[in-house]
Design a protein around this motif. Structure first.
Motif, PDB file in Angstrom:
ATOM      1  N   LEU A   1      32.689  45.642   9.318  1.00  0.00           N
ATOM      2  CA  LEU A   1      33.550  46.575   8.604  1.00  0.00           C
ATOM      3  C   LEU A   1      34.611  47.182   9.517  1.00  0.00           C
ATOM      4  O   LEU A   1      35.411  47.999   9.081  1.00  0.00           O
ATOM      5  N   SER A   2      34.595  46.776  10.788  1.00  0.00           N
ATOM      6  CA  SER A   2      35.587  47.264  11.736  1.00  0.00           C
ATOM      7  C   SER A   2      36.855  46.428  11.617  1.00  0.00           C
ATOM      8  O   SER A   2      36.903  45.276  12.063  1.00  0.00           O
ATOM      9  N   ALA A   3      37.879  46.996  11.008  1.00  0.00           N
ATOM     10  CA  ALA A   3      39.141  46.273  10.841  1.00  0.00           C
ATOM     11  C   ALA A   3      39.759  45.933  12.191  1.00  0.00           C
ATOM     12  O   ALA A   3      40.361  44.862  12.367  1.00  0.00           O
ATOM     13  N   GLU A   4      39.575  46.833  13.152  1.00  0.00           N
ATOM     14  CA  GLU A   4      40.139  46.610  14.482  1.00  0.00           C
ATOM     15  C   GLU A   4      39.481  45.414  15.155  1.00  0.00           C
ATOM     16  O   GLU A   4      40.152  44.546  15.718  1.00  0.00           O
ATOM     17  N   LEU A   5      38.147  45.343  15.069  1.00  0.00           N
ATOM     18  CA  LEU A   5      37.435  44.210  15.660  1.00  0.00           C
ATOM     19  C   LEU A   5      37.816  42.919  14.943  1.00  0.00           C
ATOM     20  O   LEU A   5      38.054  41.889  15.582  1.00  0.00           O
TER      21      LEU A   5
ATOM     22  N   ALA B   1      42.634  37.103  16.042  1.00  0.00           N
ATOM     23  CA  ALA B   1      43.673  36.716  16.994  1.00  0.00           C
ATOM     24  C   ALA B   1      43.206  35.592  17.912  1.00  0.00           C
ATOM     25  O   ALA B   1      44.021  34.801  18.400  1.00  0.00           O
ATOM     26  N   LEU B   2      41.886  35.514  18.132  1.00  0.00           N
ATOM     27  CA  LEU B   2      41.330  34.451  18.981  1.00  0.00           C
ATOM     28  C   LEU B   2      40.916  33.225  18.181  1.00  0.00           C
ATOM     29  O   LEU B   2      40.447  32.235  18.751  1.00  0.00           O
ATOM     30  N   ALA B   3      41.087  33.284  16.874  1.00  0.00           N
ATOM     31  CA  ALA B   3      40.544  32.236  16.003  1.00  0.00           C
ATOM     32  C   ALA B   3      41.132  30.858  16.275  1.00  0.00           C
ATOM     33  O   ALA B   3      40.455  29.841  16.090  1.00  0.00           O
ATOM     34  N   ASN B   4      42.367  30.795  16.709  1.00  0.00           N
ATOM     35  CA  ASN B   4      42.958  29.480  16.994  1.00  0.00           C
ATOM     36  C   ASN B   4      42.214  28.732  18.083  1.00  0.00           C
ATOM     37  O   ASN B   4      42.278  27.501  18.153  1.00  0.00           O
ATOM     38  N   PHE B   5      41.514  29.469  18.933  1.00  0.00           N
ATOM     39  CA  PHE B   5      40.733  28.825  19.996  1.00  0.00           C
ATOM     40  C   PHE B   5      39.336  28.431  19.520  1.00  0.00           C
ATOM     41  O   PHE B   5      38.593  27.771  20.240  1.00  0.00           O
ATOM     42  N   HIS B   6      38.951  28.872  18.315  1.00  0.00           N
ATOM     43  CA  HIS B   6      37.587  28.649  17.832  1.00  0.00           C
ATOM     44  C   HIS B   6      37.566  28.134  16.397  1.00  0.00           C
ATOM     45  O   HIS B   6      36.635  28.394  15.644  1.00  0.00           O
ATOM     46  N   HIS B   7      38.598  27.393  16.013  1.00  0.00           N
ATOM     47  CA  HIS B   7      38.723  26.897  14.646  1.00  0.00           C
ATOM     48  C   HIS B   7      37.600  25.888  14.362  1.00  0.00           C
ATOM     49  O   HIS B   7      37.402  24.930  15.104  1.00  0.00           O
ATOM     50  N   SER B   8      36.883  26.079  13.267  1.00  0.00           N
ATOM     51  CA  SER B   8      35.778  25.171  12.947  1.00  0.00           C
ATOM     52  C   SER B   8      36.263  23.855  12.352  1.00  0.00           C
ATOM     53  O   SER B   8      35.502  22.885  12.288  1.00  0.00           O
ATOM     54  N   GLY B   9      37.501  23.790  11.891  1.00  0.00           N
ATOM     55  CA  GLY B   9      38.045  22.559  11.338  1.00  0.00           C
ATOM     56  C   GLY B   9      37.967  22.526   9.821  1.00  0.00           C
ATOM     57  O   GLY B   9      36.974  22.945   9.223  1.00  0.00           O
ATOM     58  N   THR B  10      38.993  22.014   9.186  1.00  0.00           N
ATOM     59  CA  THR B  10      39.081  22.019   7.737  1.00  0.00           C
ATOM     60  C   THR B  10      38.060  21.090   7.097  1.00  0.00           C
ATOM     61  O   THR B  10      37.466  21.414   6.066  1.00  0.00           O
TER      62      THR B  10
ATOM     63  N   ILE C   1      23.879  54.303  11.632  1.00  0.00           N
ATOM     64  CA  ILE C   1      24.885  53.920  12.617  1.00  0.00           C
ATOM     65  C   ILE C   1      26.280  53.984  11.998  1.00  0.00           C
ATOM     66  O   ILE C   1      26.463  53.693  10.807  1.00  0.00           O
ATOM     67  N   ASP C   2      27.249  54.352  12.820  1.00  0.00           N
ATOM     68  CA  ASP C   2      28.655  54.322  12.429  1.00  0.00           C
ATOM     69  C   ASP C   2      29.026  52.879  12.090  1.00  0.00           C
ATOM     70  O   ASP C   2      28.776  51.965  12.885  1.00  0.00           O
ATOM     71  N   PRO C   3      29.613  52.625  10.928  1.00  0.00           N
ATOM     72  CA  PRO C   3      29.925  51.256  10.511  1.00  0.00           C
ATOM     73  C   PRO C   3      30.761  50.468  11.510  1.00  0.00           C
ATOM     74  O   PRO C   3      30.668  49.240  11.558  1.00  0.00           O
ATOM     75  N   THR C   4      31.558  51.139  12.312  1.00  0.00           N
ATOM     76  CA  THR C   4      32.397  50.414  13.263  1.00  0.00           C
ATOM     77  C   THR C   4      31.599  49.892  14.452  1.00  0.00           C
ATOM     78  O   THR C   4      32.144  49.150  15.276  1.00  0.00           O
TER      79      THR C   4
ATOM     80  N   ASN D   1      35.601  40.668   4.661  1.00  0.00           N
ATOM     81  CA  ASN D   1      34.982  41.200   5.884  1.00  0.00           C
ATOM     82  C   ASN D   1      34.368  40.116   6.755  1.00  0.00           C
ATOM     83  O   ASN D   1      33.656  40.416   7.718  1.00  0.00           O
ATOM     84  N   LEU D   2      34.614  38.851   6.422  1.00  0.00           N
ATOM     85  CA  LEU D   2      34.050  37.724   7.161  1.00  0.00           C
ATOM     86  C   LEU D   2      35.121  36.988   7.949  1.00  0.00           C
ATOM     87  O   LEU D   2      36.257  36.823   7.481  1.00  0.00           O
ATOM     88  N   THR D   3      34.734  36.542   9.137  1.00  0.00           N
ATOM     89  CA  THR D   3      35.572  35.672   9.950  1.00  0.00           C
ATOM     90  C   THR D   3      34.731  34.464  10.327  1.00  0.00           C
ATOM     91  O   THR D   3      33.585  34.619  10.775  1.00  0.00           O
ATOM     92  N   ILE D   4      35.284  33.266  10.152  1.00  0.00           N
ATOM     93  CA  ILE D   4      34.555  32.037  10.434  1.00  0.00           C
ATOM     94  C   ILE D   4      34.990  31.481  11.787  1.00  0.00           C
ATOM     95  O   ILE D   4      36.176  31.542  12.154  1.00  0.00           O
ATOM     96  N   SER D   5      34.024  30.934  12.518  1.00  0.00           N
ATOM     97  CA  SER D   5      34.315  30.335  13.810  1.00  0.00           C
ATOM     98  C   SER D   5      33.529  29.040  13.949  1.00  0.00           C
ATOM     99  O   SER D   5      32.683  28.718  13.115  1.00  0.00           O
TER     100      SER D   5
END
Length: 437
Positions: free
Chosen positions: A283-287, A293-302, A255-258, A110-114
């Protein structure tokens, strides 16, 4: 070279001051000084009491990393997952589960890194709303919320005025309602509310009763709540409400989890602004798909990710580091309060973050014009002329002119010199100590 007139409308918007002072121009203007202050090598350098970073812990981070003897392999320089490696997401999830005490454990899935929280705000502004939609913000608020959500996403700030009500109590909710109605009357559809807990620039934490009230408010009006808890581990006193993470509540009752999303990063608590690690939990799969999809513009670097993993996976180090950081922040806060008290400068109570919200309104000069906001800007210019930078209240969308965010997490000698220069500009010779409720 292309003239400005050849830019697109979006390009012209980016060159305007629509979302606040042009950061590059302001920075380079400040940069006209001959380097940062040093009492021996550069006594005429600039004293920076405006940038919210914990300079007191920078050497500790560097020392830890240097002791790791990290031997990079070839894969450390490949692209990796732009949304964050599984190892890093597990490390962030583990840290949150240990220190934020979530009601239900977070998971890497459920995590996305930027590359920092600001990049996440930018992504959220693009996917949670359409240009012109509103974002609810308290006053004052962190400088970059408006630009983070609005510069590319085109969201419109809708400010919640406190009208002298303590905004950390549930009594503030009618003001949320009023701001929402005012926006609707102006044809603005509010899509997002940002909750900054602990608060920047006020340095206070929200108690559970207010948090649940805000959750219920967002649920009632189908507004996305983005909880920014980037100062979570920088609460240095329990003189006021201690830190309660929204994640620690049984928040799904309210609150609704989404509609609930959580942002955290390593810039503040780990004195690692240059590491560029920010996380979005939802928990919003859509979000999540949209942000990924935008992650390539905000990659934190390996490489950044590997360094972050080494820090977060060492639980003994993180516990020791955070405890030492809180102690140093508390000591720096105490010194700053003593210096401000001696100068007769008022500030609001605070127990978190790197700053105090101080009141310099008594030193706004009538000769600088009838508009007190212009007087505030003139005071900032005079302070910069004396080589001391403090961020003014207008930059933080303050309700009243003359308020400043005074960052105290600096070396003692630098803070002392900064206050001396501030006193010089204001003509403060000596005043009795003042009481702060």
């Amino acid at each position: 070279m292309r003239s400005e007139s050849s830019l697109s409308k979006r390009g012209r918007d980016l060159t305007s001051d629509r979302l606040g002072p042009n950061a590059r121009e302001a920075t380079e203007k400040i940069g006209l000084y001959n380097g940062p202050w040093d009492p021996e090598t550069n006594p005429d350098g600039l004293i920076n009491l405006g940038t919210a970073e914990n300079s007191l812990m920078l050497d500790d981070v560097a020392k830890f990393v240097n002791e790791q003897n990290i031997n990079f392999e070839g894969e450390a320089f490949d692209y990796s997952e732009a949304w964050g490696s599984l190892r890093l997401r597990k490390a962030v999830s583990g840290f949150i589960n240990t220190h934020f005490h979530p009601h239900s454990p977070t998971t890497a899935a459920n995590l996305t890194i930027s590359n920092g929280c600001s990049a996440l705000f930018n992504a959220l502004g693009n996917v949670l709303a359409d240009p012109g939609d509103g974002i609810l913000l308290t006053r004052p608020c962190y400088i970059a919320f408006g630009s983070g959500f609005g510069l590319l996403g085109g969201m419109t700030p809708v400010f919640i005025s406190s009208n002298k009500i303590d905004q950390f109590t549930p009594d503030i909710l009618p003001q949320y309602e009023a701001a929402l109605k005012s926006a609707e009357d102006r044809g603005i559809k509010v899509k997002v509310l940002v909750l900054c807990n602990p608060h920047n620039p006020l340095g206070r934490c929200y108690p559970p009763s207010t948090l649940t009230a805000i959750l219920s408010f967002c649920n009632m009006y189908k507004i996305h709540l983005v909880a920014d808890e980037v100062y979570a581990m920088s609460v240095y006193s329990e003189s006021d409400a201690p830190f309660t993470s929204v994640l620690s509540l049984d928040w799904q009752k309210y609150i609704d989890p989404t509609y609930f999303h959580h942002v955290y990063g390593m810039s503040k608590d780990f004195a690692s602004g240059g590491l560029r690690i920010g996380s979005l939990w939802t928990l919003s799969a859509e979000l999540q798909r949209a942000v990924t999809a935008l992650a390539n513009f905000h990659h934190s670097g390996t490489v950044n990710a590997l360094l972050a993993c080494n820090i977060l996976e060492d639980k003994a180090f993180t516990a020791s580091f955070l405890a030492k950081s809180r102690q140093r922040i508390a000591e720096a806060s105490s010194l700053a309060r003593d210096l401000l008290d001696d100068a007769g400068i008022h500030y609001t109570p605070a127990n978190a973050g790197f700053f105090l919200w101080i009141d310099l309104a008594p030193w706004l000069r009538e000769e600088d014009g009838e508009d007190e906001w212009i007087r505030e800007r003139k005071l900032i210019e005079t302070l910069i002329g004396e080589k001391v930078f403090i961020a003014g209240g207008q930059m933080h969308n303050a309700e009243e002119p003359g308020r400043f965010r005074f960052v105290f997490t600096r070396e003692q000698k630098l803070v002392r010199e900064g206050v001396n220069r501030l006193k010089k500009v204001c003509g403060i010779v000596g005043r009795p100590k003042v009481a702060h409720k």
